[in-house]
Design an enzyme around this catalytic site. Structure first.
Site, PDB file in Angstrom:
ATOM      1  CE  LYS A  19       1.038   1.031   4.451  1.00 42.49           C
ATOM      2  NZ  LYS A  19       1.885   2.146   4.843  1.00 42.49           N
ATOM      3  CG  ASP A 148      -0.257  -0.518   7.987  1.00 41.57           C
ATOM      4  OD1 ASP A 148      -1.084   0.392   8.209  1.00 41.57           O
ATOM      5  OD2 ASP A 148       0.971  -0.321   7.903  1.00 41.57           O
TER       6      ASP A 148
HETATM    7  P1  ATP Z   1       5.181  -1.280   8.995  1.00 39.47           P
HETATM    8  O1  ATP Z   1       4.007  -2.183   8.732  1.00 39.47           O
HETATM    9  O2  ATP Z   1       5.696  -1.362  10.407  1.00 39.47           O
HETATM   10  O3  ATP Z   1       5.028   0.108   8.453  1.00 39.47           O
HETATM   11  P2  ATP Z   1       6.948  -1.695   6.856  1.00 39.47           P
HETATM   12  O4  ATP Z   1       5.891  -1.709   5.842  1.00 39.47           O
HETATM   13  O5  ATP Z   1       7.828  -0.506   6.866  1.00 39.47           O
HETATM   14  O6  ATP Z   1       6.368  -1.943   8.269  1.00 39.47           O
HETATM   15  P3  ATP Z   1       7.630  -4.485   6.705  1.00 39.47           P
HETATM   16  O7  ATP Z   1       8.171  -4.970   5.412  1.00 39.47           O
HETATM   17  O8  ATP Z   1       6.254  -4.877   7.065  1.00 39.47           O
HETATM   18  O9  ATP Z   1       7.858  -2.934   6.728  1.00 39.47           O
HETATM   19  O10 ATP Z   1       8.657  -4.970   7.840  1.00 39.47           O
HETATM   20  C1  ATP Z   1       8.913  -4.366   9.070  1.00 39.47           C
HETATM   21  C2  ATP Z   1       9.784  -5.342   9.887  1.00 39.47           C
HETATM   22  O11 ATP Z   1       8.980  -6.452  10.252  1.00 39.47           O
HETATM   23  C3  ATP Z   1      10.970  -5.925   9.125  1.00 39.47           C
HETATM   24  O12 ATP Z   1      12.146  -5.243   9.392  1.00 39.47           O
HETATM   25  C4  ATP Z   1      11.055  -7.358   9.585  1.00 39.47           C
HETATM   26  O13 ATP Z   1      12.066  -7.527  10.558  1.00 39.47           O
HETATM   27  C5  ATP Z   1       9.743  -7.656  10.284  1.00 39.47           C
HETATM   28  N1  ATP Z   1       8.911  -8.697   9.630  1.00 39.47           N
HETATM   29  C6  ATP Z   1       8.211  -9.642  10.267  1.00 39.47           C
HETATM   30  N2  ATP Z   1       7.526 -10.399   9.398  1.00 39.47           N
HETATM   31  C7  ATP Z   1       7.788  -9.932   8.181  1.00 39.47           C
HETATM   32  C8  ATP Z   1       7.360 -10.321   6.872  1.00 39.47           C
HETATM   33  N3  ATP Z   1       6.543 -11.349   6.652  1.00 39.47           N
HETATM   34  N4  ATP Z   1       7.804  -9.582   5.829  1.00 39.47           N
HETATM   35  C9  ATP Z   1       8.623  -8.513   6.051  1.00 39.47           C
HETATM   36  N5  ATP Z   1       9.089  -8.152   7.247  1.00 39.47           N
HETATM   37  C10 ATP Z   1       8.662  -8.832   8.315  1.00 39.47           C
END
Ligand code: ATP
Length: 315
Positions: A19, A148
């Protein structure tokens, strides 16, 4: 008539989108420690997939391939593993599962990739284990997993209130053409909020943010009619100053995309991915080419939005 129960699948694959928050307005601190948010989510056609395969009783394993796979945990902290565990607890099953995730959404890039994996896992395990959770029950589990996750189930476009999990569908006309510039490094969401709070205490005029900021009517109208020029002008992210403070190189990235013809630019969510809205697919390609030459940019993708929410692709 055949009344036999359909055979239980051995494996189910589901997909869920990343998103962009085209509006992210941060309100006051709530008593539970979260900030009140008003956000407009747009799902984009950049999907992770999760294949859930039956495994030994009570066991969850996680394997990850694809973009930034090495940065994703494969233990019980993986959001997909937590989603499987939550579904198990709520539906009183001890069924096992092997989760195989294919990442396309940048990790820790502010595009809610982990949340997408959790949403896809809820759907895949619900079908695999025949737990029969209703859409409302899945939404409630998604809310427990993270702010989210409900939107990753829903997709398209939605207004998010509360901490982002109270959703209202929004009308949207697409395709809207986006360019995503994935920056080096990552930006943890808590760090972005902490920096946001720090910057605000430096500005006493901002010390009393509204309890629930309003959605921007001009932005909602632009989304509804698919007016990319108006939407580009209305993009707003209250976390952007914090993201720029923690990642100063993002300012040059935003400038590069705008100079190359983007109608609007924004840090996506808590960053550090930057999103650029282009007038059409052709302009998106030239914006992408310009961004690809920047040393501050690790990877560039062109994507369209809106995109559907989590759904099962194979069983
Ligand atoms: P947020 O939802 O906190 O805004 P984001 O979109 O910036 O996060 P994500 O890719 O969801 O980032 O990952 C945030 C952190 O969550 C990563 O650094 C990772 O350590 C952890 N994590 C746990 N599960 C997952 C997953 N399935 N995919 C990606 N990261 C994950």
């Amino acid at each position: 008539m055949n009344t036999a129960t359909p055979p239980t699948p051995r494996s189910v694959t589901a997909t869920a989108p990343g998103k962009i928050n085209v509006q992210l307005s941060v309100g006051a601190h709530r008593p539970d420690g979260y900030h009140a948010l008003t956000t407009v989510f747009l799902a984009v056609a950049l999907h992770d997939t999760v294949t859930a395969t039956l495994a030994a009783t009570g066991r969850t394993t996680v394997t990850v391939i694809g973009t930034d796979a090495q940065r994703v945990p494969t233990d019980a902290t993986n959001l997909a593993a937590r989603a499987a565990q939550l579904l198990r607890e709520h539906h009183g099953t001890d069924a096992g599962v092997a989760l195989h995730i294919t990442k396309r959404i940048p990790v820790a890039g502010g595009m809610a990739g982990g949340s997408a994996d959790a949403a896809a896992t809820l759907l895949a395990c619900n079908a695999l284990w025949n737990t029969r959770a209703t859409p409302a029950q899945l939404h409630a589990l998604a809310t427990e997993l993270g702010s989210d996750v409900p939107f990753a189930l829903l997709g398209q476009a939605a207004l998010g209130r509360g901490r982002g999990e109270i959703l209202t569908d929004l009308p949207v006309t697409g395709p809207l053409h986006w360019v995503l510039a994935v920056a080096h490094g990552e930006l943890a969401t808590p760090a972005a909020y902490a920096e946001h709070d720090r910057l605000h205490t430096l500005r006493p005029a901002d010390a009393h943010p509204s309890p629930q900021p309003p959605a921007d009517p001009a932005l909602l109208a632009a989304l509804k009619t698919g007016d990319a020029t108006a939407l580009g002008a209305a993009l707003v992210n209250d976390l952007q100053p914090a993201a720029l403070s923690l990642h100063p190189a993002l300012a040059a990235t935003l400038h590069t995309g705008r100079t190359a013809g983007a109608l609007g630019s924004i840090v996506s969510g808590s960053g550090p991915t930057c999103a650029f809205l282009a007038a059409d697919a052709h302009t998106a390609k030239s914006v992408a080419r310009a961004l690809a030459t920047s040393k501050a940019v690790r990877r560039v993708r062109t994507v369209s939005g809106p995109a559907p929410g989590a759904h099962i692709t194979t069983r």
